[in-house]
Every structure is written in structure tokens, then in C-alpha cells.
Design a protein around this motif. Structure first.
Motif, short mmCIF file in Angstrom:
data_model
loop_
_atom_site.label_atom_id
_atom_site.label_comp_id
_atom_site.label_asym_id
_atom_site.label_seq_id
_atom_site.Cartn_x
_atom_site.Cartn_y
_atom_site.Cartn_z
N ASN A 1 0.89 -1.29 0.07
CA ASN A 1 0.04 0.08 -0.02
C ASN A 1 0.79 1.28 0.07
OD1 ASN A 1 -2.43 -1.52 2.18
ND2 ASN A 1 -2.29 -1.63 0.31
N ALA A 2 0.69 2.36 -1.09
CA ALA A 2 1.56 3.04 -1.18
C ALA A 2 0.74 4.66 -1.12
CB ALA A 2 2.38 3.14 -2.36
N ALA A 3 1.29 5.56 -0.89
CA ALA A 3 0.62 7.06 -0.82
C ALA A 3 0.48 7.36 -2.37
CB ALA A 3 1.34 7.96 -0.21
N ILE A 4 1.66 7.42 -3.29
CA ILE A 4 1.74 7.66 -4.40
C ILE A 4 2.54 6.39 -5.37
CG2 ILE A 4 2.38 9.13 -6.17
CD1 ILE A 4 2.43 11.22 -4.09
N ARG A 5 1.70 5.89 -6.18
CA ARG A 5 2.28 4.90 -7.11
C ARG A 5 2.25 5.25 -8.55
NH1 ARG A 5 0.78 -0.01 -4.92
NH2 ARG A 5 2.78 -0.01 -4.19
N VAL A 6 3.51 5.32 -9.14
CA VAL A 6 3.66 5.94 -10.39
C VAL A 6 4.06 4.60 -11.50
CG1 VAL A 6 4.88 7.72 -11.64
CG2 VAL A 6 4.26 8.20 -9.57
N LEU A 7 3.13 4.47 -12.51
CA LEU A 7 3.32 3.45 -13.34
C LEU A 7 3.46 3.86 -14.62
CD1 LEU A 7 0.41 1.26 -11.88
CD2 LEU A 7 2.72 0.95 -11.53
N ALA A 8 3.94 5.03 -14.70
CA ALA A 8 4.13 5.72 -16.33
C ALA A 8 5.32 6.68 -16.01
CB ALA A 8 2.70 6.41 -16.79
N PRO A 9 5.90 7.06 -17.34
CA PRO A 9 7.19 7.82 -17.36
C PRO A 9 6.86 9.17 -17.14
CG PRO A 9 6.80 6.89 -19.71
CD PRO A 9 5.61 6.33 -18.73
N ARG A 10 7.82 10.07 -16.84
CA ARG A 10 8.00 11.65 -16.72
C ARG A 10 6.69 12.17 -15.75
NH1 ARG A 10 8.19 9.83 -21.99
NH2 ARG A 10 5.98 10.63 -22.41
N ALA A 11 6.73 11.64 -14.59
CA ALA A 11 5.96 12.08 -13.61
C ALA A 11 6.79 13.35 -12.94
CB ALA A 11 5.31 10.81 -12.63
N THR A 12 5.87 14.21 -12.35
CA THR A 12 6.58 15.07 -11.51
C THR A 12 5.82 15.03 -10.41
OG1 THR A 12 7.42 16.45 -13.41
CG2 THR A 12 7.34 17.48 -11.44
N ILE A 13 6.55 14.75 -8.99
CA ILE A 13 5.69 14.51 -7.81
C ILE A 13 6.58 15.62 -6.80
CG2 ILE A 13 5.15 13.10 -5.88
CD1 ILE A 13 4.27 11.98 -8.50
#
Lengths: 293, 487
Positions: free
Chosen positions: B123-135
Motif C-alpha cells: 500500500n503506497a501513498a503515491i504509485r507511479v506506473l508511467a514515465p515523466r511524472a513530477t511529484i
């Protein structure tokens, strides 16, 4: 019934002042004599000078990088205390009653309306105060120098070190008193004290090390055995108090931390109290049974 | 069972209502749970932000108003989500909270809290499964996993604050995890009470200016090449930085303080190649640097220069497999054991100097007659006690005792028992290498210590003076004085 009854029976008339004031007078006398004596001056001076040397060397060791932490600064002071304080306390204790006896002072004191326990306690307190003066002068000066040289250890560590050194001194003083009461002559008492010092400082540790390697002692045994040596107790306690962790001391230290955790303070304090109370009580007991002459 | 479920529902609804009420008081915006959830995620109904996302066209910017939103988001188109004021996403202690499945998403300024605690589902707060995300600039509280990038190359993780759950370390999740996410920038984030920060199979990542406190691995790399680890502070973790099977990593200007777990390395390198460790500060770790099979090939010597290793239990620990390192221009200051070889073997295959420059050793005992800054004698480490410790760790119990000194004295005085030199620095430095001022900790000032010292001294002086003044009055035992003196 015994010994304690004998000890507490007042020798003076029924209107004698309280035990405390007799003890106080003897203590003050002893303290005054100690502070006037050359030995005390010499020991204090040696302690201060060595402490300063340790402080300077350890401050220089960091090479002016402005860094500080638990390193050889504290370790050096612990080492110094381990060497000097037991020597001071043991010889001071050993010399006290034995030399009084030799000079006929003990007979004179006991002729006064005081109990023998009061004499032992009074002399003990007096010498303890003189050791306190010596230790706080020495460690206080070190702290000032260290602060001035840019070492940023928290003040609590030096206070802990001073307090624990005092406890160590009290224990060694007790042992010195026991030696003093048992020995016939002051020279024998001091010689025995030095032998005991040597045993506690070097021989027992070296023997334990050899034993640990040769017999493959388990670490819990090793820890328990080293708790029998008041010097080791002082060392472990200081590390525990200053660094909040014994894990610098390798597997045995880690074992102690994991196994006893917050009880460590109590364990070390218990060991120290035993070393302070038992020899002193034994000394009083022996003195009360023996002819003072 | 059913009633229990119901109770839970009611309880959470009551909580939601009270939170909503609180947010209404702060900000006159109202958020209701949707009456008829549209399907988005089987487990979680779609919420207000979810509806905005559904309605938005790709490339749009959504500004979310302040308030508490009890919803789980899936961002499946390239959007920019910006929090305006305090926007709290509460996961209600279940599942992941934000899932990014489209490339080029920007997610900025949110406060996310309360993930589930299911380690199996990570369980994650933010999970990114695609390129070039800016968090950017998000605050993550009470979360199992923090930011979890899976195959999200070229992302930017900047200025987030990540605080783990107050759980036993084995039950925590990773504050930050990069999996096959090349060229990602991880900058100025802070992580505390997490498990690990992990980079796996991610090449060309830059990790700069982050802090990690009270975690297990401050930073753990596996199979991640050409990573730059710069200006981070990793303190009170079990291990600071640990590199495995990675090539071309630079570790520069980091502060590694009091990492004292069971292994407790400041920087550990296992089968790592072409690495450079420069200008780091390593203080109070169980072992400042730990080298296992590094460098892995003879392609390039391992470079250690400009580092300051002070007050560690062991400065440098070598496994015998570590060969071909060049250690020069470092400060070795008051480490209990400056350099240690685990097990048998020597350090002959490593050089403690480069050209005409060795290291500064606080225990160097030589001098410098020609004033060239280089000691006139070689620095050889051959203390008998250190040697004993390397073989018999249990004897550390006798550290700092006079018996230790006795043994070392014997080692020096009696050639027969003198150990072989562990290593030799042919050109030891006389002065320490300068430490950048901003690298030093704010160590406070010396006033408290000074004050304690003065007080102690005064106490000693006080005892002496008090007795001197009264000395004339105490020659007689009070009982005797009361009885009219000795006469």
C-alpha cells in the motif's frame, strides 16, 4: 547481636550529642587533615595536569576540523579516571586508620566518647569529601579547557563522568578502609592497597581477557564477570550514561543492552553500592572487634 | 460480522463528517461523498477529485481547493494536479491512495495520509506506473510505502516530506522506491521512520539534497548504474548508503551520521565498480565505510578522497575480497578502530596514498621536519589490541580500559608479539583536510560545557575553602566540649 549493637552503643554518657555531630566533627577533622596533606595536593595536581593533557591531546587530535563526538576525548578521561581515582582512593583509605593507629591517634580518638562506627564513618566522610574536591577540581578544569578548545560534548556527559567517578572513589575508599583496618602497619596497608589497585586495574582484566579467549567464555558470562570488577562497572556505566548505548563494547555490550536495556543503570548502581557498603561495613565490624592498638 | 462492518462504516462516516465540519470551518468549501459512486476502482468509490479527473481533458491543469478528501485517486491522463492551500487526501487506512497510470502527470502540494498497512499489497501513498511524472512538494504522513515508481523513467521527485507509520521496522514500507525508472531526479525530499529508500535497476538517477532519518536503509542501490548521490544527509538509520552490484556511482558531499544498526555502515559497497566516494562526512557510525568485493573488476581503482571519518567504531572495514582501492586525502579522526580487516588477510592490495598524498591520521605519532605537510615517517597501523579485536570481537568489552593500553604497550615494546602492520601510509598528512563549513553539524556552542566545568571546579574549591575557614573551631569532640573540655 552483635556487632551492630556493639557499634551503636554510645561510649559516652547519656547526654552525649547525637551520632551525627560526632561523625561531623571527625569528618571535618579528617577533611582538614587531608586537604593540608601533601598527598592530597599531589594527587589533585596530578589529576588536573593529566586531565588537561588528555583534553589538549584529544582536542588536538581532531585537528581543528571543529568536529566532536564520543571519541577519544571521553574515552581518554574515562581511562584517566580508571587509573588515577582508584589509586587515590585506595591509598587514602588504606593510610587513614592504619597510620592513625601507628601514631597513637586512634587510641586517642577512641578514648573520646565516640563509638568506633562513628570514627570509621567520620573518617570515611571526611576523606570522601576531600576526594570529591579533588575530582571536581580536576574534571571541572578539563571541561573548561575542552569547551575553550572547541569540543562540543554535552555538559551532561561531564557531570555524569564526575558523579560516577565519585561513586568509584567511594567504593575504592571503602576497600581502602578495609585494608587499613586489617593491616598492622601503615606501610603494609599502603602496599596492599597498591597491590589491590594493580589487580583491579590490570590483572583482573588481563586474566579475564585471557580466560575469554582460552575458555571461549560466552558473552553473557563475560559480561557478568566484568560486573564483579568495580572499575569495569564504572567504565560500562559511564559509556552507557554518556553514549546511551553499550554497543561500542562489541557483542558483550550489545548483549547487555538487548538483555537488560533500561535496567542497566540499576544493575550498575547495585554493583557500585555493594562495593561501597560491604567493605566499609566490614571495616567497621573488624575495628569494633579488634584491639585498636 | 455484518454488524461490525456497519459499525465501522458508521464510525468512519462520523469521522468524515467531523473532519468535513472542521474543513468547512477553515475553508468555506464543502465536500460530500458522492451519492452514487461511478466505477473507477473496484475497492474505492470515485470521489470529488476523481470526478474532476474524469471530466478533464488530457494536458489540463486541475487546481484542487483546500479541504479533506477521503478518496483514492487514479490519474489516467496527462494532467497537472495542484493543491491550493491544505488539501488532504485521506486513505482511510486502506489500499493505495494515488495511482498514476498516464505519462507526464504533475502532482504538486498535496498532503496524503493514512494508507493501508498491507505489506503484501505494498500500500503506497503515491504509485507511479508511467514515465515523466513530477511529484513535488507533497507531504506524506502515516503511510506504508511513500512514493513508489515502477517503470517510470525521467520522473522528478522533488521536495516531498515522507513520514512512515509508527510500526515496528519489519512492518514498515519503503519511503521511496524506484524500480526501472532511469534518469529520475530525487531532490530535497525528507524521509523519516520509513523502511528503506531503494533504487533498483534505475540508471542515471540523481539523488541530491535529501534527508533520511530513523529508517533502515537510508539509500539502497541494486543494479543501478551511473547514479549520483550528492549532498544528502542520512542519520540514525540502520545503514546509511548501501550499494550492491552497481557501476559508476558517485557519492559526494553526503553527511552520514550515527547509522548504528546491527551492520551500521555509513557507506557500504558490495561488488560495486567504478565508484568514487568524495568529500563525505561520516561520524559516529558503527563502521564509516564497509567494502566487500569492491571494486568488482580491476577496470578502475575505487576512489576515496576528501572524506572525514570521525568517531566511528571502525573507520574503514575491509573484507579480504576488497582490492584495488585508492584511499588518499581523507581524515581519520578518533575512530576507535581506524581501519579493520574482517577475517584474515592484509590490505596490501589497497593503497593508502595517491601520488605524494596520504591521509590524516589522528593517531599518527611522527613529525614533519622539512615542513612539507607530509609526515617524515610512514604511518603504520600495528596495534596489538586492534589486531586482537579483529579476531576476537568479544574483547571489545575491554575497550577504554588501562588493560588495553597495557597490551598495546607490550605490543610496541616486545618485538616478538608485535603484529604485522595492517597497512602502511607512506606519506601521511600532518594537517587534516579541510571540511567544508556547511558540512559540519550545528553543534551548538560550548557554553553549557563551560558552565558545567566552572560549576564543578567551584564545588571543589568550595569544599577546600569551607574547611580552611572553619579549621580553628573543630579541634574538640562536641561531647567533650560539652563536658568542659579535655583539661
Amino acid at each position: 547481636m552483635s556487632a551492630f549493637a556493639v557499634l551503636s552503643r554510645p561510649l559516652a554518657a547519656s547526654n552525649a550529642p547525637s551520632l551525627l555531630s560526632n561523625v561531623g566533627v571527625i569528618a571535618r577533622r579528617e577533611l582538614r587533615d587531608a586537604i593540608r596533606s601533601r598527598w592530597f595536593l599531589l594527587y589533585t595536581l596530578a589529576f588536573v595536569v593529566l586531565g588537561l593533557a588528555v583534553s589538549f591531546v584529544s582536542a588536538a587530535g581532531t585537528g581543528g576540523t571543529g568536529l566532536s563526538g564520543f571519541g577519544r576525548t571521553t574515552a581518554g578521561l574515562i581511562n584517566l579516571v580508571l587509573l588515577v581515582v582508584p589509586l587515590m582512593a585506595l591509598t587514602a583509605g588504606a593510610a587513614s586508620i592504619a597510620s592513625d593507629r601507628e601514631r597513637g591517634m586512634l587510641a586517642y580518638l577512641l578514648a573520646q566518647p565516640v563509638t568506633r562506627a562513628e570514627v570509621v564513618l567520620g573518617k570515611y566522610l571526611g576523606l570522601a569529601l576531600s576526594l570529591f574536591a579533588s575530582l571536581s577540581l580536576g574534571l571541572g578544569t578539563c571541561a573548561v579547557i575542552l569547551a575553550w578548545k572547541g569540543v562540543r560534548t554535552s555538559p551532561s556527559s561531564i557531570v555524569w563522568l564526575a558523579g560516577l567517578s565519585m561513586l568509584l572513589a567511594l567504593g575504592m575508599l571503602s576497600l581502602g578502609f578495609l585494608i587499613s583496618v586489617l593491616a598492622r602497619k601503615a606501610s603494609v596497608a599502603v602496599g596492599t592497597a597498591i597491590f589491590v589497585w594493580l589487580s583491579l586495574v590490570f590483572v583482573s582484566d588481563l586474566a579475564l581477557m585471557a580466560g575469554a579467549v582460552a575458555l571461549r567464555l560466552r558473552i553473557e558470562r563475560l559480561f557478568a564477570l566484568s560486573c564483579a570488577n568495580p572499575l569495569q562497572v564504572f567504565k560500562m556505566w559511564s559509556l552507557h550514561a554518556v553514549d546511551a548505548s553499550l554497543d561500542v563494547l562489541g557483542p558483550a555490550g550489545l548483549y547487555a543492552t538487548e538483555e537488560y536495556g533500561r535496567w542497566l543503570h540499576a544493575i550498575f548502581a547495585g554493583c557500585m553500592i555493594v562495593w561501597i557498603v560491604v567493605p566499609l561495613a566490614a571495616a567497621a565490624l573488624v575495628l569494633s572487634r579488634r584491639s585498636p592498638l | 460480522m455484518l454488524t461490525r462492518c456497519l459499525q465501522l462504516r458508521i464510525a468512519s462516516a462520523a469521522l468524515a463528517a467531523s473532519l468535513a465540519a472542521a474543513s468547512v470551518m477553515a475553508q468555506p468549501v464543502e465536500h460530500e461523498q458522492p451519492a452514487e459512486p461511478q466505477r473507477s476502482d473496484a475497492a474505492h468509490p470515485i470521489g470529488e477529485i476523481g470526478r474532476l479527473i474524469t471530466a478533464a481533458a488530457g494536458g489540463a491543469t486541475l487546481t484542487i481547493k483546500a479541504g479533506v478528501y477521503r478518496e483514492h485517486l487514479r490519474i489516467d491522463k496527462p494532467l497537472t494536479l495542484v493543491a491550493e492551500g491544505l488539501v488532504v487526501l485521506d486513505g482511510d487506512s486502506s489500499g493505495d491512495i494515488v495511482e498514476i497510470t498516464a505519462p507526464d502527470v504533475t502532482f504538486r502540494g498535496f498532503t496524503i495520509r493514512n494508507t493501508g498497512i498491507d505489506l503484501d499489497k505494498e500500500n503506497a501513498a503515491i504509485r507511479v506506473l508511467a514515465p515523466r511524472a513530477t511529484i513535488e512538494h507533497n507531504t506524506l504522513e502515516d503511510i506504508l510505502f511513500g512514493i513508489d515508481l515502477r517503470e517510470a523513467p525521467d520522473s522528478r521527485i522533488i521536495g516531498n516530506r515522507i513520514g512512515g507509520k509508527n510500526l515496528d521496522i519489519a512492518r514498515r514500507g519503503d519511503g521511496l522506491r524506484l524500480w526501472r525508472s532511469d534518469r529520475t531526479l530525487v531532490e530535497r525530499n525528507s524521509i523519516h521512520d520509513g523502511r528503506d529508500a531503494i533504487l533498483w535497476y534505475s540508471t542515471g538517477v540523481v539523488v541530491r539534497g535529501n534527508t533520511a532519518l530513523d529508517c533502515r536503509y537510508g539509500l539502497h542501490l541494486m543494479f543501478s548504474d551511473d547514479v549520483h548521490i550528492v549532498d544528502n544527509e542520512l542519520a540514525r538509520n540502520s545503514v546509511g548508503i548501501y550499494l550492491m552490484y552497481s557501476t559508476g556511482v558517485e557519492i559526494v558531499g553526503n553527511r552520514l551520521l550515527r547509522n548504528r544498526g546491527p551492520s551500521g555502515y555509513g557507506i557500504g559497497l558490495k561488488e560495486t565498480d567504478r565508484f568514487s566516494v568524495r568529500d563525505n562526512l561520516l561520524i559516529g557510525n558503527r563502521s564509516g565505510v564497509y567494502l566487500d568485493g569492491s571494486p568488482f573488476t580491476a577496470a578502475q581503482p575505487g576512489e576515496f578522497t576528501g572524506n572525514t571519518l570521525a568517531f566511528n567504531d571502525v573507520g574503514f572495514t575491509f573484507l579480504p575480497s576488497a582490492k584495488g582501492n585508492e584511499i588518499s586525502g581523507n581524515n581519520f579522526i578518533d575512530n576507535i578502530d581506524q581501519v579493520s580487516v574482517s577475517g584474515r588477510g592484509t590490505l596490501a592490495a589497497n593503497a593508502f596514498w595517491k601520488g605524494e598524498r596520504g591521509n590524516f591520521w589522528s593517531d599518527y605519532s611522527g613529525y614533519d621536519q622539512n615542513n612539507d605537510g607530509i609526515g617524515d615517517f610512514v604511518h603504520e597501523s600495528q596495534t596489538l589490541f586492534e589486531n586482537l579485536l579483529d579476531k576476537q570481537p568479544a574483547l571489545r568489552l575491554f575497550l577504554f580500559s588501562p588493560a588495553q593500553q597495557a597490551i598495546e604497550f607490550v605490543g610496541r615494546a616486545v618485538p616478538a608479539v608485535r603484529p604485522e602492520a595492517k597497512f602502511t601510509d607512506e606519506v601521511p598528512l600532518m594537517r587534516p583536510v579541510a571540511v567544508r563549513p556547511e558540512m559540519r553539524s550545528s553543534q551548538g556552542d560550548g557554553v553549557p560545557l563551560f558552565g558545567a566545568g566552572v560549576l564543578l571546579t567551584l564545588a571543589g574549591v568550595g569544599v577546600v575553602i569551607s574547611i580552611r575557614e572553619r579549621s580553628s573551631t573543630i579541634s574538640v569532640i562536641p561531647a567533650v566540649r560539652a563536658a568542659g573540655g579535655l583539661a
